[in-house]
Design a protein around this motif. Structure first.
Motif, short mmCIF file in Angstrom:
data_model
loop_
_atom_site.label_atom_id
_atom_site.label_comp_id
_atom_site.label_asym_id
_atom_site.label_seq_id
_atom_site.Cartn_x
_atom_site.Cartn_y
_atom_site.Cartn_z
N LYS A 174 -6.94 0.30 -5.46
CA LYS A 174 -7.44 -0.79 -4.61
C LYS A 174 -8.76 -1.36 -5.11
O LYS A 174 -9.07 -2.53 -4.85
CB LYS A 174 -7.58 -0.30 -3.17
CG LYS A 174 -6.24 -0.11 -2.46
CD LYS A 174 -6.44 0.21 -0.98
CE LYS A 174 -5.11 0.28 -0.26
NZ LYS A 174 -5.27 0.58 1.17
N ASP A 181 3.56 8.47 2.56
CA ASP A 181 4.16 7.70 1.47
C ASP A 181 5.09 6.61 1.99
O ASP A 181 6.03 6.22 1.30
CB ASP A 181 4.91 8.63 0.52
CG ASP A 181 6.04 9.38 1.22
OD1 ASP A 181 6.21 9.23 2.45
OD2 ASP A 181 6.78 10.10 0.51
N TYR A 235 3.29 9.54 -7.13
CA TYR A 235 3.75 8.19 -6.83
C TYR A 235 3.94 7.37 -8.10
O TYR A 235 4.87 6.58 -8.22
CB TYR A 235 2.77 7.49 -5.90
CG TYR A 235 2.61 8.18 -4.56
CD1 TYR A 235 3.70 8.82 -3.96
CD2 TYR A 235 1.39 8.24 -3.91
CE1 TYR A 235 3.56 9.46 -2.75
CE2 TYR A 235 1.25 8.88 -2.69
CZ TYR A 235 2.34 9.50 -2.12
OH TYR A 235 2.21 10.14 -0.92
N ASP A 245 0.85 -1.18 0.00
CA ASP A 245 0.00 0.00 0.00
C ASP A 245 0.90 1.24 0.00
O ASP A 245 1.94 1.26 0.66
CB ASP A 245 -0.88 -0.02 1.25
CG ASP A 245 -1.93 1.09 1.24
OD1 ASP A 245 -1.98 1.87 0.27
OD2 ASP A 245 -2.71 1.16 2.20
N VAL A 246 0.51 2.27 -0.75
CA VAL A 246 1.30 3.51 -0.78
C VAL A 246 1.33 4.16 0.59
O VAL A 246 2.38 4.55 1.10
CB VAL A 246 0.74 4.50 -1.82
CG1 VAL A 246 1.33 5.88 -1.62
CG2 VAL A 246 1.04 4.01 -3.23
N ARG A 247 0.16 4.30 1.21
CA ARG A 247 0.04 5.03 2.48
C ARG A 247 -0.06 4.04 3.64
O ARG A 247 -1.02 3.27 3.72
CB ARG A 247 -1.18 5.94 2.46
CG ARG A 247 -1.10 7.03 1.39
CD ARG A 247 -2.38 7.84 1.32
NE ARG A 247 -2.30 8.87 0.29
CZ ARG A 247 -1.96 10.13 0.53
NH1 ARG A 247 -1.66 10.51 1.75
NH2 ARG A 247 -1.92 11.01 -0.46
N TYR A 301 1.19 -0.44 -10.58
CA TYR A 301 0.45 0.55 -9.80
C TYR A 301 -1.02 0.30 -10.07
O TYR A 301 -1.51 0.52 -11.18
CB TYR A 301 0.85 1.96 -10.24
CG TYR A 301 0.26 3.08 -9.42
CD1 TYR A 301 1.08 3.89 -8.65
CD2 TYR A 301 -1.10 3.36 -9.42
CE1 TYR A 301 0.55 4.93 -7.90
CE2 TYR A 301 -1.64 4.38 -8.68
CZ TYR A 301 -0.81 5.18 -7.94
OH TYR A 301 -1.34 6.20 -7.19
N GLU A 324 -2.57 8.91 -7.70
CA GLU A 324 -1.62 9.90 -7.20
C GLU A 324 -0.44 9.94 -8.17
O GLU A 324 0.43 9.08 -8.15
CB GLU A 324 -1.19 9.52 -5.78
CG GLU A 324 -2.37 9.47 -4.83
CD GLU A 324 -2.00 9.02 -3.42
OE1 GLU A 324 -1.60 9.88 -2.63
OE2 GLU A 324 -2.13 7.83 -3.16
N SER A 328 -3.04 1.69 -4.31
CA SER A 328 -3.37 3.03 -3.83
C SER A 328 -4.87 3.22 -3.84
O SER A 328 -5.57 2.65 -4.69
CB SER A 328 -2.69 4.09 -4.72
OG SER A 328 -3.00 5.39 -4.27
N GLN A 329 -5.36 4.02 -2.91
CA GLN A 329 -6.79 4.30 -2.84
C GLN A 329 -7.22 5.23 -3.96
O GLN A 329 -8.33 5.14 -4.47
CB GLN A 329 -7.13 4.93 -1.48
CG GLN A 329 -8.62 5.01 -1.20
CD GLN A 329 -9.24 3.63 -0.97
OE1 GLN A 329 -8.67 2.79 -0.31
NE2 GLN A 329 -10.41 3.41 -1.55
#
Length: 214
Positions: free
Chosen positions: A107, A61, A90, A52-54, A104, A87, A83-84
């Motif tokens: 989700k 990040d 990223y 997950d990115v976050r 990439y 972005e 990622s949600q």
């Protein structure tokens, strides 16, 4: 195939583990925060990492930074980032690192199990997978570029499908045209973008996305 997962939401982390297990992958570790990612990757040296990115503690990040650090320590480590939202920063960070398989995905795509599993397999084999929405926004961001502006509507459509990692046959099937027509469009795209055509799907996707990324 051995996988390390990094996802802070317990339900999604468990769901990812169950899906991967059901399709013959071995989830060797699943972590919930940024500081745990690099140690897990160091312990297991997996065939692919799904991150997950976050992640905690700051939810900014951490996942991306852990991915980039892991690629520095283990060149070529295949990484699929979730990622949600789209972005672009990223996406650009990932595209800048061409050391191995990279993906990439939003989700939301995980709910399409077949698409998710295909993405994991493609990344683990050294390929690139970009979410269609990410590709769309990268294309839109560069819509004013002189060379990109020379593409026809159909060529832009083919370019987007190329950037998603689709083969000529898959593009032909999606657009209901012949592979010969797709090949012609691709040759025109590379010519207009000032890039030599290539039969290597991964190299051509990297080249196109590198151009779109400025």
């Amino acid at each position: 195939m051995r996988v390390v997962i990094a996802e802070d939401l317990a339900l999604l982390r468990d769901g990812l583990t169950r899906i991967l297990d059901a399709y013959g992958f071995q989830v060797v570790e699943a972590v919930a925060d940024g500081p745990s990612v690099l140690p897990a990757l160091t312990r297991h040296r997996p065939d692919v990492a799904v991150l997950d990115v976050r992640l905690p503690p700051t939810f900014t990040d951490e996942g991306l930074q852990a991915a980039l650090a892991a690629r520095t320590r283990f060149p070529g480590l295949p990484i699929l980032v979730l990622s949600q939202h789209v972005e672009q920063l990223y996406a650009r960070e990932l595209l800048a690192d061409r050391g191995g398989g990279v993906g990439y995905l939003l989700k939301d795509r995980v709910s399409n199990v077949g698409q998710f599993i295909d993405a994991v397999r493609q990344v683990s084999s050294g390929g690139m997978v970009m979410d269609p929405e990410v590709v769309s926004q990268l294309l839109a961001r560069n819509a004013g570029a002189d060379r990109l502006g020379e593409l026809t509507a159909r060529e832009r459509e083919v370019l987007g499908l190329m950037a998603e990692g689709r083969s000529n046959a898959a593009i032909a099937g999606r657009l209901f045209v012949t592979e010969k027509a797709v090949s012609k469009h691709i040759n025109n795209i590379f010519s207009k973008l000032g890039m030599p055509p290539s039969d290597d799907d991964n190299r051509r996707v990297l080249a196109v996305l590198a151009y779109l990324n400025g």
